[in-house]
Design a protein around this motif. Sequence first.
Motif, PDB file in Angstrom:
ATOM      1  N   ASN A 301       0.849  -1.186   0.000  1.00 61.64           N
ATOM      2  CA  ASN A 301       0.000   0.000   0.000  1.00 61.64           C
ATOM      3  C   ASN A 301       0.887   1.239   0.000  1.00 61.64           C
ATOM      4  N   SER A 306      -7.158   4.122  -3.786  1.00 61.77           N
ATOM      5  CA  SER A 306      -7.526   2.726  -3.955  1.00 61.77           C
ATOM      6  C   SER A 306      -6.926   1.827  -2.870  1.00 61.77           C
ATOM      7  N   ASP A 307      -5.868   2.312  -2.215  1.00 61.41           N
ATOM      8  CA  ASP A 307      -5.270   1.583  -1.091  1.00 61.41           C
ATOM      9  C   ASP A 307      -5.961   1.908   0.229  1.00 61.41           C
ATOM     10  N   GLY A 308      -7.007   2.716   0.174  1.00 59.33           N
ATOM     11  CA  GLY A 308      -7.653   3.168   1.403  1.00 59.33           C
ATOM     12  C   GLY A 308      -6.798   4.159   2.161  1.00 59.33           C
ATOM     13  N   SER A 316      -4.808  -5.322   5.715  1.00 55.32           N
ATOM     14  CA  SER A 316      -5.424  -4.909   4.458  1.00 55.32           C
ATOM     15  C   SER A 316      -5.368  -6.038   3.437  1.00 55.32           C
ATOM     16  N   SER A 318      -6.064  -4.975   0.020  1.00 53.85           N
ATOM     17  CA  SER A 318      -6.271  -4.112  -1.135  1.00 53.85           C
ATOM     18  C   SER A 318      -5.665  -4.739  -2.388  1.00 53.85           C
ATOM     19  N   TYR A 423     -16.037  -4.901  -5.103  1.00 57.91           N
ATOM     20  CA  TYR A 423     -15.150  -4.023  -5.855  1.00 57.91           C
ATOM     21  C   TYR A 423     -15.067  -4.463  -7.313  1.00 57.91           C
TER      22      TYR A 423
END
Length: 481
Positions: A301, A306-308, A316, A318, A423
């Motif tokens: 990340n 988009s990675d929060g 995570s 992601s 998603y």
Amino acid sequence: MTDGDRPNVVVLCLDTVRKDVYDRYAPRLRELAAVRFDGMRALAGWSVPSHAGMLTGSVPSETGVHAHQRQFDPIDVDDTWIAPVSRAGYESVCVTSNIYASPVFGFDRFFDRTVPISPSRRLPAGMDVQQHISDRSTTGLEAYADFVRQALAHDHPLRSLCNGVLLKLDDVSRKLPIEKPTDFGGRAIARTLEREVTEPDGPVLAFANVMDAHGPHTPFRGLDDSIHGVSADFHSSSFRDSDVNAADGLGEFESDVERVRGLYAATVDYLDRVIADLVTALATGDDRESILIVTADHGENLGYESDGYLMNHMSSLSEGLLHVPFDVIATGGGVLESGTEGPVDVDGLSSHADLGGVIRSLAGEDPFDPFAFEREDARAEIVGSGSGIPEGGDESYWNRGQRVVYRGDRKYYRDQLGTEAVYDVSGPPSKQIERPEETVPEGLFESAFGDWVTDGDHDERAFAEDVDAASRARLEDLGYL
């Protein structure tokens, strides 16, 4: 197929390298590849469960290796792809700079031999300087004299002394506004791997982990500064990833995150050059063909939306973490059927769950069919955070179990607290777009996974009490403590 005809097979794990950055900054490896699996997903989001998944094809709730159990003891050697390939006449070797994928956590027992490499032991035949530092009882000039005495008494005194000098140079560079004079082990891994693959008479099955793209990040000699543009005195330890993760967006950390992104990209470019040189060395230094699988245990990340807006790889699943490279490179022409021109791009969904199948196919007698490894669905899971809890953070949130199922261009998510999301992953690599109007199909996770792993009374940091002081220092430097 006789031993003389069997290719060497090398699984080269570029630790923490995400797919989108790899595609942009590893053009040499992309061009060398005979087959490129562009839809490859990892089985977990950080080193311990991902390495267990790569060995077995299973998720952490099935392997028993995760944040609460970081030793690889629960995995039987016969349940890995190494066992059948070894029975077919291959000698197995692991060359690693990842402390989790090392003898410290029992990773070595899967291989005939293991060569650990670290910042304190770049020349593996020499002594481990960090181990000496952790064990010593002297200080000042006496400590230096003690090191020299032990180094000279070692079976490889010159290499031991070199390890000490290189570690000291790294230490000095952190205190001065100069770039780090050495990389994080990439060149040493490549040199050692070349030797370990080419010297044996028979075919070799090798696994290598290269940690340069893993934090901490700082400019080092060999990076292309036109890519990163970061001053020599920057070090990512100047801020904590966990503080970024606990914040609402990047905020005050935005400039530091940009520096990390630049250094990360430059490091992937550096590894592209190092591994491309390794491919050339294997091609010229051995009559036996070598087939390299270039992949990553997980991505990273980097604070993107988009990675929060998360950094690192804690807590995570992601796409920045799960979408990883997977390129197959051959020093000869034996990967594809005769007459087939590469590169062959496999665009559909694929998974590290099939790594063993790919290896057995490449090492076997039948033609390799890359499209046989496209999948209709794939899984990933984490149990616990893996990198600790942000200061003042909600432990039940950061330490929760998380699961995803891929189907087509959709990624379905569920965590242990009951949160669900859908998603769209049909866009650019390493990106996901939430579709709040869509719901998770009924029974999807129940059919894909068993029960959640629950270990609420377990202190995720307690594992560090079972390792030596040198290993604890390395884990702390990597951000796991």
